[in-house]
Design a protein around this motif. Structure first.
Motif, PDB file in Angstrom:
ATOM      1  N   ALA A 285       4.322   8.680  -1.484  1.00  0.00           N
ATOM      2  CA  ALA A 285       5.195   8.921  -0.340  1.00  0.00           C
ATOM      3  C   ALA A 285       6.520   8.194  -0.503  1.00  0.00           C
ATOM      4  O   ALA A 285       7.578   8.702  -0.120  1.00  0.00           O
ATOM      5  CB  ALA A 285       4.494   8.477   0.941  1.00  0.00           C
TER       6      ALA A 285
ATOM      7  N   PRO B  16       3.848  16.778   3.904  1.00  0.00           N
ATOM      8  CA  PRO B  16       2.862  15.730   4.185  1.00  0.00           C
ATOM      9  C   PRO B  16       1.444  16.235   3.924  1.00  0.00           C
ATOM     10  O   PRO B  16       1.135  17.419   4.122  1.00  0.00           O
ATOM     11  CB  PRO B  16       3.078  15.424   5.671  1.00  0.00           C
TER      12      PRO B  16
ATOM     13  N   VAL C 246      -7.484  13.513  -4.160  1.00  0.00           N
ATOM     14  CA  VAL C 246      -6.972  14.297  -3.036  1.00  0.00           C
ATOM     15  C   VAL C 246      -7.385  15.755  -3.178  1.00  0.00           C
ATOM     16  O   VAL C 246      -7.859  16.388  -2.215  1.00  0.00           O
ATOM     17  CB  VAL C 246      -5.437  14.168  -2.942  1.00  0.00           C
TER      18      VAL C 246
ATOM     19  N   ARG D 235       0.852  -1.190   0.000  1.00  0.00           N
ATOM     20  CA  ARG D 235       0.000   0.000   0.000  1.00  0.00           C
ATOM     21  C   ARG D 235       0.888   1.240   0.000  1.00  0.00           C
ATOM     22  O   ARG D 235       2.064   1.176   0.334  1.00  0.00           O
ATOM     23  CB  ARG D 235      -0.943   0.000   1.206  1.00  0.00           C
TER      24      ARG D 235
ATOM     25  N   GLU E 105       0.711   5.969  -0.058  1.00  0.00           N
ATOM     26  CA  GLU E 105      -0.053   7.201   0.056  1.00  0.00           C
ATOM     27  C   GLU E 105       0.589   8.251  -0.832  1.00  0.00           C
ATOM     28  O   GLU E 105       1.669   8.038  -1.375  1.00  0.00           O
ATOM     29  CB  GLU E 105      -0.081   7.686   1.519  1.00  0.00           C
TER      30      GLU E 105
ATOM     31  N   VAL F 112      -5.318   5.846   0.073  1.00  0.00           N
ATOM     32  CA  VAL F 112      -4.478   4.658   0.201  1.00  0.00           C
ATOM     33  C   VAL F 112      -4.464   3.963  -1.151  1.00  0.00           C
ATOM     34  O   VAL F 112      -5.504   3.542  -1.649  1.00  0.00           O
ATOM     35  CB  VAL F 112      -5.007   3.698   1.293  1.00  0.00           C
TER      36      VAL F 112
ATOM     37  N   PRO G 103      -2.698  16.203   4.679  1.00  0.00           N
ATOM     38  CA  PRO G 103      -3.611  15.915   5.796  1.00  0.00           C
ATOM     39  C   PRO G 103      -4.214  14.525   5.639  1.00  0.00           C
ATOM     40  O   PRO G 103      -4.630  14.139   4.540  1.00  0.00           O
ATOM     41  CB  PRO G 103      -4.684  16.991   5.665  1.00  0.00           C
ATOM     42  N   GLU G 104      -4.226  13.775   6.711  1.00  0.00           N
ATOM     43  CA  GLU G 104      -4.711  12.398   6.644  1.00  0.00           C
ATOM     44  C   GLU G 104      -6.123  12.312   6.098  1.00  0.00           C
ATOM     45  O   GLU G 104      -6.457  11.378   5.359  1.00  0.00           O
ATOM     46  CB  GLU G 104      -4.634  11.765   8.036  1.00  0.00           C
ATOM     47  N   GLU G 105      -6.950  13.289   6.438  1.00  0.00           N
ATOM     48  CA  GLU G 105      -8.351  13.233   6.003  1.00  0.00           C
ATOM     49  C   GLU G 105      -8.505  13.465   4.502  1.00  0.00           C
ATOM     50  O   GLU G 105      -9.562  13.163   3.928  1.00  0.00           O
ATOM     51  CB  GLU G 105      -9.198  14.254   6.771  1.00  0.00           C
ATOM     52  N   HIS G 106      -7.486  13.991   3.860  1.00  0.00           N
ATOM     53  CA  HIS G 106      -7.564  14.234   2.423  1.00  0.00           C
ATOM     54  C   HIS G 106      -6.728  13.257   1.607  1.00  0.00           C
ATOM     55  O   HIS G 106      -6.821  13.250   0.371  1.00  0.00           O
ATOM     56  CB  HIS G 106      -7.103  15.664   2.104  1.00  0.00           C
ATOM     57  N   ASN G 107      -5.916  12.463   2.261  1.00  0.00           N
ATOM     58  CA  ASN G 107      -5.039  11.543   1.547  1.00  0.00           C
ATOM     59  C   ASN G 107      -5.800  10.285   1.131  1.00  0.00           C
ATOM     60  O   ASN G 107      -6.959  10.092   1.506  1.00  0.00           O
ATOM     61  CB  ASN G 107      -3.827  11.169   2.402  1.00  0.00           C
TER      62      ASN G 107
ATOM     63  N   ALA H  55       2.131  12.205  -1.466  1.00  0.00           N
ATOM     64  CA  ALA H  55       2.844  13.274  -0.779  1.00  0.00           C
ATOM     65  C   ALA H  55       3.035  14.420  -1.762  1.00  0.00           C
ATOM     66  O   ALA H  55       3.100  14.216  -2.980  1.00  0.00           O
ATOM     67  CB  ALA H  55       4.190  12.786  -0.260  1.00  0.00           C
TER      68      ALA H  55
END
Length: 273
Positions: A210, A224, A174, A130, A132, A232, A226-230, A134
């Motif tokens: 990433a 980096p 994203v 997996r 993400e 997988v 934001p986790e809420e916008h990234n 960046a």
């Protein structure tokens, strides 16, 4: 092991360097030798006893370039006589090679959508890694990029992967999730092409995986997301049904889930399923 970047493979042919005719017995002996060599080279995919010596061509997503370099060496150490040739490109280009019948044995894409589109040409795929996204900029950050919102600046030289590339689709998701409208100055055929433009200073910012940012090291500055916008990203692997070495292709595809392969992927920054 051979590593090829965006290589279009084709059937090879032996070309003999001399065109002179050989008389009598010499010609017969040469013909016999050629027949013997041909018999040795066409074993129906059984390159070595025990399935350990096959030469396999692996089509893999460009973002796997660094990880598979290490991974391939480990596989060849574990399988005496095995020989891997990697061809890296955008997943959509790899899929086109498969549908066009380019000789290959294993496929690894950066998304399940591309793999699913090849149903019938692959065996059952298994997710091996997996990733993400960046945001990267040149080290001196000429565009003054602090976050995703800055990508909406029309004066920013932004480069993204093309929409047909998995990284391009992920990147658009994203941006949509963050409510940002950004126009890319160029759309590249692979995520590594995006990374290259940023590294060379030909772009102020780009969205890459990433793991690409990790591989680039000090050549880029990483922002980096934001986790809420990234998102997988998932990487499925499968043996191709058209492989000339089906047993060995299945073995390599299964080996990608082994501890040795997982360690190489984790070291390169990939998440594991």
């Amino acid at each position: 092991m051979i590593v090829a970047d965006h290589t279009h493979l084709r059937q090879g042919a032996f070309v003999w360097g001399s065109s002179r005719r050989l008389p009598g017995r010499a010609a017969a002996a040469c013909a016999a030798l050629l027949l013997a060599l041909t018999a040795c080279g066409t074993g129906g995919g059984d390159d070595a006893a025990g399935g350990e010596g096959a030469s396999l061509t692996v089509l893999a997503a460009a973002s796997l370039t660094d990880a598979f370099g290490v991974l391939g060496e480990r596989y060849e150490r574990e399988r005496p006589g095995a020989d891997l040739t990697f061809s890296f490109a955008g997943s959509q280009e790899l899929a086109a090679q498969v549908t066009q019948g380019v000789p290959a044995d294993v496929l690894v894409t950066a998304d399940t959508e591309t793999m699913d589109g090849l149903a019938g040409r692959t065996e059952e795929p298994v997710v091996i890694a997996r990733n993400e996204l960046a945001l990267v900029t040149p080290p001196d950050d000429p565009g003054g990029v602090r976050g995703l919102a800055d990508l909406a600046d029309p004066g920013l030289r932004l480069v993204l992967a093309a929409p047909e590339v998995p990284a391009g689709r992920y990147g658009q998701r994203v941006l949509d999730a963050a409510g940002i409208e950004a126009a890319a100055d160029s759309q590249e055929p692979s995520v590594r092409a995006v990374l290259s433009k940023v590294r060379l200073g030909e772009a102020d910012a780009g969205l890459v995986y990433a793991t690409d940012a990790v591989a680039a090291g000090d050549d880029v500055r990483t922002v980096p997301l934001p986790e809420e916008h990234n998102i997988v990203a998932t990487y499925p692997a499968a043996a191709l049904t058209g492989s000339q070495h089906p047993d060995e292709a299945r073995d390599f595809a299964a080996w990608l889930g082994s501890d040795a392969a997982r360690a190489a992927l984790a070291d390169a920054g990939f998440g594991l399923p």
